[in-house]
Scaffold this active site. Structure first.
Site, mmCIF file in Angstrom:
data_model
loop_
_atom_site.group_PDB
_atom_site.id
_atom_site.type_symbol
_atom_site.label_atom_id
_atom_site.label_comp_id
_atom_site.label_asym_id
_atom_site.label_seq_id
_atom_site.Cartn_x
_atom_site.Cartn_y
_atom_site.Cartn_z
ATOM 1 N N HIS A 60 12.626 -33.260 -102.920
ATOM 2 C CA HIS A 60 13.019 -32.091 -102.589
ATOM 3 C C HIS A 60 13.723 -30.680 -102.166
ATOM 4 C CE1 HIS A 60 9.759 -28.735 -100.971
ATOM 5 N NE2 HIS A 60 11.069 -28.678 -100.073
ATOM 6 N N GLU A 61 14.051 -31.886 -100.978
ATOM 7 C CA GLU A 61 16.042 -31.037 -100.486
ATOM 8 C C GLU A 61 16.679 -30.853 -100.834
ATOM 9 O OE1 GLU A 61 14.922 -29.469 -96.971
ATOM 10 O OE2 GLU A 61 12.856 -30.834 -97.544
ATOM 11 N N ASP A 163 7.835 -22.900 -96.365
ATOM 12 C CA ASP A 163 9.412 -22.744 -97.099
ATOM 13 C C ASP A 163 8.499 -21.161 -97.313
ATOM 14 O OD1 ASP A 163 11.325 -24.341 -97.923
ATOM 15 O OD2 ASP A 163 10.239 -25.840 -99.245
HETATM 16 ZN ZN LIG Z 1 11.558 -27.694 -98.080
#
Ligand SMILES: [Zn+2]
Length: 241
Positions: A60-61, A163
């Site tokens: 994800h990062e 996010d």
């Molecule tokens: Zn994120």
């Protein structure tokens, strides 16, 4: 960011493990003692699940980092903590569309993993509903599928520090300016954190209050940062003229 252990370097980005991360395996081994004879087996399965979860968080990062690179922003490092990951970008673009895409790239990775797992489970003829029994690792793909769906949806909550908060800010910033947009996304995050904390308090899920406190102060941190950067811009402008 305190003491941390360097794990590896992927695509030019250093990956670190925050020292508090080690509290999770310690807690898992401690808490699975209630399973008696099976305790080491259960602990092993949970630790393997933790490893896979952390890998999804890392991907994800990396999604954020690689999208940021497309727009010329470099990633200082990625830190994996017990409550998720953190990609520290140097020079986040102020272009709203680029900020939106960088923010969405992380959750998009989780959606991608989930879709791949659905396809794999479908081809293998398995069921998409987890059975919640410790029958070894055959349930792992289904559990990971649901974890990735939760990560996808949780991160899309339109409030800081998720996010989705950054995505909301980038949409609002086009109409009302960066600072005011940050204020709305930040206060929304604090409102949700407060509501969540009261709920878990009433449900007597006391450890979860830490999550509420973390979200509340992370939202405040975003607000402070936006204010500070506004001051810097102002200083720069006045020095320039
Ligand atoms: Zn994120």
């Amino acid at each position: 960011m305190g003491r941390r252990l360097k794990l590896m370097r992927i695509a030019g980005v250093d990956i670190y493990l925050h020292w508090t991360y080690w509290l999770v395996p310690v807690y898992i081994i401690y808490s699975t003692r209630i399973f008696g004879e099976q305790s080491w087996f259960v602990a092993g399965v949970m630790l393997f699940l933790l490893l896979n979860l952390s890998l999804c968080v890392l991907l994800h990062e990396l999604g954020h980092a690689l999208m940021a690179r497309r727009f010329g922003a470099t990633t200082k490092d990625i830190i994996i903590t017990p409550i998720g990951g953190l990609a520290r970008l140097a020079g986040m673009p102020k272009n709203p569309i680029q900020e939106f895409l960088i923010s969405f790239a992380g959750p998009a990775v989780n959606l991608g993993i989930a879709l791949l797992l659905v396809a794999a489970i479908f081809i293998a003829g398995g069921s998409l509903t987890p059975a919640f029994v410790f029958d070894g690792l055959s349930q792992l793909p289904v559990i990971l599928l649901w974890i990735n769906l939760v990560l996808f949806l949780f991160n899309l909550i339109p409030a800081f520090p998720m996010d989705g908060g950054r995505m909301l800010r980038s949409i609002l910033a086009q109409r009302m300016g960066y600072l005011r947009a940050t204020l709305i996304a930040g206060r929304l995050g604090q409102f949700i954190a407060l509501f969540f904390s009261i709920y878990v308090l009433l449900e007597r899920q006391y450890p979860l209050i830490l999550v509420g406190v973390f979200v509340f102060f992370s939202a405040q941190f975003e607000l402070n940062q936006a204010r500070a950067s506004q001051v810097n811009e102002f200083d720069f402008d006045s020095a320039d003229s």
